[in-house]
Design an enzyme around this catalytic site. Sequence first.
Site, PDB file in Angstrom:
ATOM      1  N   ASP A  11      -5.243 -16.403  -7.407  1.00  0.00           N
ATOM      2  CA  ASP A  11      -6.641 -16.533  -7.008  1.00  0.00           C
ATOM      3  C   ASP A  11      -7.423 -17.198  -8.134  1.00  0.00           C
ATOM      4  O   ASP A  11      -7.344 -16.775  -9.291  1.00  0.00           O
ATOM      5  CB  ASP A  11      -7.255 -15.159  -6.713  1.00  0.00           C
ATOM      6  CG  ASP A  11      -6.750 -14.604  -5.383  1.00  0.00           C
ATOM      7  OD1 ASP A  11      -6.260 -15.406  -4.564  1.00  0.00           O
ATOM      8  OD2 ASP A  11      -6.850 -13.382  -5.181  1.00  0.00           O
ATOM      9  N   ASP A 130      -5.299 -15.250   9.228  1.00  0.00           N
ATOM     10  CA  ASP A 130      -5.494 -13.844   8.870  1.00  0.00           C
ATOM     11  C   ASP A 130      -5.468 -13.039  10.158  1.00  0.00           C
ATOM     12  O   ASP A 130      -6.302 -13.243  11.046  1.00  0.00           O
ATOM     13  CB  ASP A 130      -6.852 -13.647   8.171  1.00  0.00           C
ATOM     14  CG  ASP A 130      -6.854 -14.239   6.763  1.00  0.00           C
ATOM     15  OD1 ASP A 130      -5.759 -14.512   6.229  1.00  0.00           O
ATOM     16  OD2 ASP A 130      -7.949 -14.430   6.206  1.00  0.00           O
TER      17      ASP A 130
END
Lengths: 250, 192
Positions: A11, A130
Amino acid sequence: MLKKRIIPCLDILNGRTVKGVNFVNLKDAGDPVELAKTYIERGADELVFLDITATIENRKALTGLVEKIAAQINIPFTVGGGINSVEDVENLIKAGADKISINSSAVRQPGLISEIASKFGSQCVVVAIDTKKTDAGWEVFINGGRTPMLPDTVAWAIEAQKLGAGEILLTSMDRDGTKDGFATYITAAVSRSVSIPVIASGGAGTMQHFRDVFFNTDCSAALAAGTFHFGLIDIRELKNYLRNENIDIR
Amino acid sequence: MIAIVKYNAGNIKSVQNALDRLGFESVITNDPKEMKKADKVIFPGVGEAGSAMQFLKEKHIDKTITALEQPVLGICLGLQLLCRHTEESDTECLGIFDTNVKRFPPAGKIPHVGWNSFMSLHGNLFSGISLNDDVYYVHSYYAEISPHTTATCEYILPFSASMNRDNFYATQFHPEKSCGTGEKILLNFLQL
């Protein structure tokens, strides 16, 4: 023999990796290039850099970072997070990204998948999905998992493939961060339904979780973030374990 | 100086980055003079064969490439364009390698993405490389095995992982993205 891939996800916030990192012998754990090199040395097959920077000004730093990564990294890498247009993609590909991943923007404007695929080839388009099980079924969420958008994950994966996606990155939101294991049911269902490779994501906590997802589904790769960052699993040990479990691993 | 052929295909900068890491100077160019005088020429590429061939013809790079006398390395789409014909957009190619390029039959995930090892290999490009070493592939079309094949890989069916004819070499995999194994193969080419 084609190998199953192990993919660490980093990230990125304002050009630095975030989430605590427990590596020893790493001079600067916040530098994405340093961390990437450590993962490669441990045997990572590919890398994903997910930009979670909020502001547009700071996002420009991403292009510079991608150039730096491309100059120093000798395995393929994907860049994702906040990509909304063909222009965004062009900047990242020119900077050296091998693949880009799109999520919310692909759901909002599916035509974007085709536009990117026709300009840069399907091989560079990863559609990230997702998914979460609700009373309605396995729904597709966007905006970092806040907004339910589509009722059927499998149908969306098939549609994304038709539009030109080269790979599906499937994240189970129920499992993400839990370390309870990958969501094998939906991963198997999506892998069965599309003819492009599927990357399983969300829930990795033990080495057996990786074995289970490769054993019980047709997925081509497994991705994890925290499990690797926090040093819970070392990639080299994981690959040795999977090899002993008769899974084809580089 | 290594010349990297500049045309409308992706992934060209990755090759230059890999050469930089190995300490070799390179230039990305489609100037015939520059290509002719280079020590070696790399013909890389990720993209669609039909539009790539059209571009090469329009810029007259096609004839420059086939007339090169120094070692040339085609990578991925570069390998396919050096063959006779590809099913992708039914395209006539450069015809250096006497074989055709076909789409993988739908008997597995397509594209073939990821790390794969060799079924066979020989030749100076693979000095120090063993059958179990893995290299990185991304492709939906493959070159059939021919007398010019120097390495084979199996995915759905056996195909040409690498070919060689005279001064022309080619790999279907991406040595520039294949970690240490890829670097060895690139170095073998650079030291020809």
